[in-house]
Design a protein around this motif. Sequence first.
Motif, short mmCIF file in Angstrom:
data_model
loop_
_atom_site.label_atom_id
_atom_site.label_comp_id
_atom_site.label_asym_id
_atom_site.label_seq_id
_atom_site.Cartn_x
_atom_site.Cartn_y
_atom_site.Cartn_z
N ASP A 135 0.85 -1.19 0.00
CA ASP A 135 0.00 0.00 0.00
C ASP A 135 0.88 1.24 0.00
N ILE A 136 1.23 1.70 -1.18
CA ILE A 136 2.12 2.86 -1.32
C ILE A 136 1.26 4.12 -1.39
N ALA A 137 1.58 5.09 -0.56
CA ALA A 137 0.86 6.36 -0.58
C ALA A 137 0.95 6.97 -1.97
N LEU A 138 -0.11 7.62 -2.37
CA LEU A 138 -0.14 8.25 -3.69
C LEU A 138 1.04 9.19 -3.88
N THR A 139 1.38 9.95 -2.84
CA THR A 139 2.49 10.90 -2.95
C THR A 139 3.86 10.22 -2.97
N ASP A 140 3.88 8.90 -2.83
CA ASP A 140 5.13 8.14 -2.94
C ASP A 140 5.15 7.26 -4.18
N GLN A 141 4.16 7.38 -5.04
CA GLN A 141 4.11 6.60 -6.27
C GLN A 141 4.81 7.36 -7.39
N ALA A 142 5.86 6.78 -7.91
CA ALA A 142 6.66 7.44 -8.95
C ALA A 142 5.80 7.84 -10.14
N GLY A 143 4.92 6.97 -10.58
CA GLY A 143 4.09 7.28 -11.74
C GLY A 143 3.22 8.50 -11.51
N HIS A 144 2.66 8.61 -10.32
CA HIS A 144 1.83 9.77 -10.00
C HIS A 144 2.66 11.05 -10.02
N LEU A 145 3.84 11.00 -9.41
CA LEU A 145 4.69 12.19 -9.37
C LEU A 145 5.20 12.55 -10.76
N ILE A 146 5.51 11.55 -11.57
CA ILE A 146 5.96 11.81 -12.94
C ILE A 146 4.82 12.43 -13.74
N ARG A 147 3.59 11.95 -13.55
CA ARG A 147 2.44 12.54 -14.24
C ARG A 147 2.26 14.00 -13.84
N ARG A 148 2.38 14.28 -12.55
CA ARG A 148 2.24 15.66 -12.09
C ARG A 148 3.37 16.54 -12.63
N ALA A 149 4.58 15.99 -12.66
CA ALA A 149 5.71 16.74 -13.22
C ALA A 149 5.48 17.00 -14.71
N HIS A 150 4.92 16.02 -15.41
CA HIS A 150 4.60 16.20 -16.83
C HIS A 150 3.56 17.30 -17.02
N GLN A 151 2.53 17.32 -16.18
CA GLN A 151 1.53 18.37 -16.26
C GLN A 151 2.18 19.75 -16.10
N LEU A 152 3.07 19.85 -15.13
CA LEU A 152 3.77 21.11 -14.89
C LEU A 152 4.62 21.48 -16.10
N ALA A 153 5.34 20.51 -16.64
CA ALA A 153 6.21 20.78 -17.79
C ALA A 153 5.40 21.24 -19.00
N VAL A 154 4.26 20.62 -19.26
CA VAL A 154 3.43 21.01 -20.41
C VAL A 154 2.86 22.40 -20.19
N ALA A 155 2.39 22.69 -18.97
CA ALA A 155 1.85 24.02 -18.68
C ALA A 155 2.93 25.09 -18.87
N LEU A 156 4.14 24.83 -18.39
CA LEU A 156 5.23 25.78 -18.55
C LEU A 156 5.64 25.90 -20.02
N PHE A 157 5.59 24.79 -20.75
CA PHE A 157 5.90 24.81 -22.18
C PHE A 157 4.98 25.82 -22.88
#
Length: 173
Positions: free
Chosen positions: A24-46
């Motif tokens: 049971d990995i916390a959502l904030t410790d799931q690499a895929g979730h964090l990568i998705r959020r980082a991708h959202q940030l990168a696209v918005a900044l793009f």
Amino acid sequence: MSAAMTIPTSASPADGPADRPADDIALTDQAGHLIRRAHQLAVALFHENLGRDVTPVQYAVLRALEARPGIDQVTLAAEIALDTSTTAETAVRLERKGWIVRELLARRQRALYLTPEGQALLAGLRAPMVTMQATLMNALEPGEQQELMRLLRKLLAGAVPVQEPMPEFPASD
């Protein structure tokens, strides 16, 4: 009977207890979730820095063609980690915009080249890309930025390549 193994996490109070069962990995410790959020940030900044005339996928295609003029679509797709149909659709859109030309080769393959307009577009995007990259990485110290890039490259080098686009992500370059 043994107690369930737990793993410490950096979970926030909203995620529940800090010690969770190993499965049971916390959502904030799931690499895929964090990568998705980082991708959202990168696209918005793009889009904030480079505008909406070119998408991140189109930008990747243009940069690859700048580095390797005349590359064929299949090789291009492999180099920028896209499936061939998305790459072909993106190339058609870029050709319609006047930023590339597609030259027919043997076996219905196409060689791709930047047009002078495409070259000018890329030249105009260089400074905004530097700004976007700096903004994206500004929370990290220079050594951390280098380490993040090293780790991302390592993660991607060890990943199993996706052969086809995910059904929930239609080609929208």
